[in-house]
Design an enzyme around this catalytic site. Structure first.
Site, short mmCIF file in Angstrom:
data_model
loop_
_atom_site.label_atom_id
_atom_site.label_comp_id
_atom_site.label_asym_id
_atom_site.label_seq_id
_atom_site.Cartn_x
_atom_site.Cartn_y
_atom_site.Cartn_z
N GLU A 96 0.81 -1.21 0.00
CA GLU A 96 0.00 0.00 0.00
C GLU A 96 0.85 1.26 0.00
OE1 GLU A 96 -2.63 -3.22 1.79
OE2 GLU A 96 -0.55 -2.53 2.14
N MET A 524 24.03 9.33 3.15
CA MET A 524 23.94 10.59 3.87
C MET A 524 24.20 10.40 5.36
SD MET A 524 23.62 13.83 3.41
CE MET A 524 22.67 14.28 1.96
#
Length: 627
Positions: A96, A524
């Site tokens: 979903e 990162m």
């Protein structure tokens, strides 16, 4: 329990402050995101006997919906029976979350409302992240969820979750439908709310017994949204004051946010910029709103922005903010941001004005109307001989651009440079493609080293920073723009969160292309550990280099895609060219790059923009007389 209205939910700051604004004419056709007018412009239909589910599907058809992304389940299952015979295409995703991000990508690429569907409980809660993502980035989306039958609500029934309550802080509005008769009205109101004013996600939760109940369908319904009147046209006095300040300023900057794209105001922005000669900076959400190659474009401001854009804002005496919200990633330490600047802040959402930075001239209105009226007012100022020579300001800014251009160092260990890969991707693919980025280093490099010349060619998760966004969002963008080349620039961390949607792409004939920047790490996070945690690399290595787990080429092939691998600079161009030749299947390129590349420039979180670093341990040198 009765269906809530915007008035009853007006306790949120955004909704309450918007409701307090003076009413104006609602003209959603002026905004790019508007999908339906206030009264749906469709041929009225005679009443027909249907189920609530049939009424739902017919409403979607009447609203012009062409695609829904979703997964069936118990509570929503009644809706899937009439959907079987509908003209609305349903794309069966694998999760979903993928449905929600696909709806977002579709909406960002097309300007239409994106639609996703899920069942109750875990189906609905799996939509929470993409709903929050759409809320932060003001994306028009309608999420339709099934709910347990009305008598079971509140009993902790199987697969019950109060999704209306859960999503209250992250939706523009949400509904719990109480009767089958109200379904057409609720759907029409949901689409109107999602696509007008400041766009955003709207959730419609429908109990299973309501979907099963007999009802009469007719169209169009009457919208009943008391208190919802977005102010589109700005106040003339504020426009004139802004124009006066623009004519008098010696160091002005146009600070452009994503609201300019939402309003379809990019042509006007260019006219305003060229009329005034004022420098332009475009935020991460606004890339493409103003051509990167334009001589007045300083680039992206903020944490990883260009030196000229960061310092242009920091040293400005006037900032004209258009559809931007003074986000912390742009301002850095807020109390040190642009200390000498007078601020003109224009936004369609009055809750944003003054939220982070005091606005000396607040302007509530749609960015297209604001810009068009600013052009007229500035023209009057210039006709009266009131304008300032910006030559000295441009001399200073151009000097910064020359001294501190975006660039990168080649890896000393001979590994492939991720910046080089992304730069060549942009150059080879060209400005007509849509680029969709995940979140992390690759996102920043894609914002820096690809040139965005046209609007709506750059999609990313800006406000929420959602890893896993890129693959399903690219899928949605490609569905919405099937004749446009769509590339996702993703990292090996992000990719492993939602790559299962490539199976959806393969089966549904959605030939997206994935440039996978595989550095073997959560890049990162590793960069922050390098800079701020004494190179203590705690739980950032993913094993995609050391153990090749997973093997991304084999994984791509297992998901029905073409898998390619590139490990040297000499092979970059031909590998990209090979992917561009494949248009009948999704393509994944595993670009194996070095792990130590970092994103520069950088303003460390919580510090002032004055402390921008051009490279590790290197801060730009400025003379007080320079700027």
């Amino acid at each position: 329990m009765t269906r809530p209205t915007p008035e009853t939910l007006a306790h949120t700051a955004r909704r309450a402050r918007a409701a307090a604004e003076p009413a104006s004419d609602v003209d959603p056709a002026t905004t790019r995101a508007a999908a339906i007018p206030a009264t749906p412009a469709v041929r009225p239909t005679a009443p027909a006997q249907v189920s609530g589910a049939g009424s739902l599907v017919r409403s979607l058809e009447a609203l012009g919906v062409d695609v829904v992304f979703g997964i069936p389940g118990g509570a929503i299952l009644p809706a899937y029976d009439p959907l079987y015979d509908s003209t609305v295409r349903h794309i069966l995703v694998r999760h979903e979350q993928g449905a929600g991000h696909a709806a977002t990508g579709y909406a960002q690429a097309t300007g239409k409302v994106g639609v996703c569907m899920a069942t109750s409980g875990p189906g609905a809660t799996n939509l929470v992240t993409p709903i929050a993502d759409a809320y932060m980035d003001s994306v028009p989306m309608v999420a339709i969820t099934g709910q347990v039958a009305r008598p079971s609500i509140g009993t902790d029934a199987f697969q019950e979750a109060d999704i209306q309550g859960i999503t209250l802080p992250i939706t523009k509005h949400n509904f719990l439908v109480q009767t089958a008769e109200e379904i057409p009205q609720v759907l029409a109101e949901a689409f109107h709310l999602a696509s007008t004013g400041r766009p955003g996600p709207v959730l419609v939760d429908i109990p299973k017994d309501v979907l099963q109940a007999p009802t009469t369908f007719s169209w169009p319904p009457t919208l009943d949204l008391p208190g919802y009147r977005p102010t589109l046209h700005p106040h003339g006095k504020q426009i004139r004051e802004a124009a006066r300040l623009m004519a008098a300023a010696r160091r002005p900057v146009l600070y452009v946010g994503g609201g300019v794209l939402k309003a379809g105001a990019t042509d006007g922005l260019r006219r305003l910029a060229e009329l005034t000669g004022i420098p332009v900076v475009t935020t991460l959400m606004a890339l493409g709103a103003f051509p990167d190659s334009h001589q007045q474009h300083l680039g992206m401001p903020g944490m990883h922005g260009t030196v000229s854009a960061v310092y242009g804002l920091q040293k400005a005496d006037l900032i004209v903010a258009l559809g931007a919200r003074f986000d912390d990633r742009v301002t850095g330490k807020l109390d040190s941001f642009a200390p000498d600047a007078t601020v003109v802040h224009a936004d369609i959402d009055p809750a944003e004005i003054g939220k982070n930075r005091h606005a000396d001239v607040p302007i509530v209105g749609d960015a297209k109307h604001v810009i068009d009226e600013l052009i007229a007012a500035v023209t009057v100022e210039r006709s009266a001989g009131r304008s300032t020579d910006l030559g000295g300001w441009w001399t200073q800014l151009n000097d910064l651009r020359d001294r501190y251009p975006l660039g990168y160092d080649e890896p000393s260990d001979g590994t492939l440079s991720p910046q080089y890969v992304i730069k060549r991707l942009g150059e080879i693919v060209g400005p007509d493609a849509i680029f969709v980025a995940g979140v992390g280093q690759h996102q920043m490099w894609a914002s820096q080293f690809i040139s965005y010349e046209k609007p709506y060619t750059w999609l990313n998760s800006g406000g929420l920073g959602t890893m896993g966004y890129a693959v399903p969002a690219a899928m949605g963008a490609k569905v919405g723009k099937p004749d446009t080349v769509v590339w996702a620039v993703d990292g090996d961390g992000c990719f492993q969160m939602t790559n299962q949607e490539l199976a959806t792409c393969a089966l549904e004939g959605i030939p997206v292309k994935i440039a996978l920047i595989n550095n073997g790490n959560l890049g990162m996070v590793r960069q922050w550990q390098t800079l701020f945690y004494n190179e203590r690399y705690s739980n950032t290595e993913l094993g995609t280099h050391k153990h090749r787990i997973p093997d991304f080429v084999k994984l791509a092939e297992a998901l029905g895609c073409v898998g390619l691998r590139c490990e040297t600079a000499d092979d970059v161009d031909k590998t990209i060219a090979a992917a561009m030749e494949i248009n009948d299947a999704p393509v994944v390129i595993d670009f194996v790059v070095g792990k130590d590349a970092m994103v520069w420039p950088m303003v460390a979180a919580g510090t002032s923009n004055d402390e921008i670093m051009f490279a590790r341990g290197v801060r730009p040198a400025f003379d007080e007389d320079d700027i």
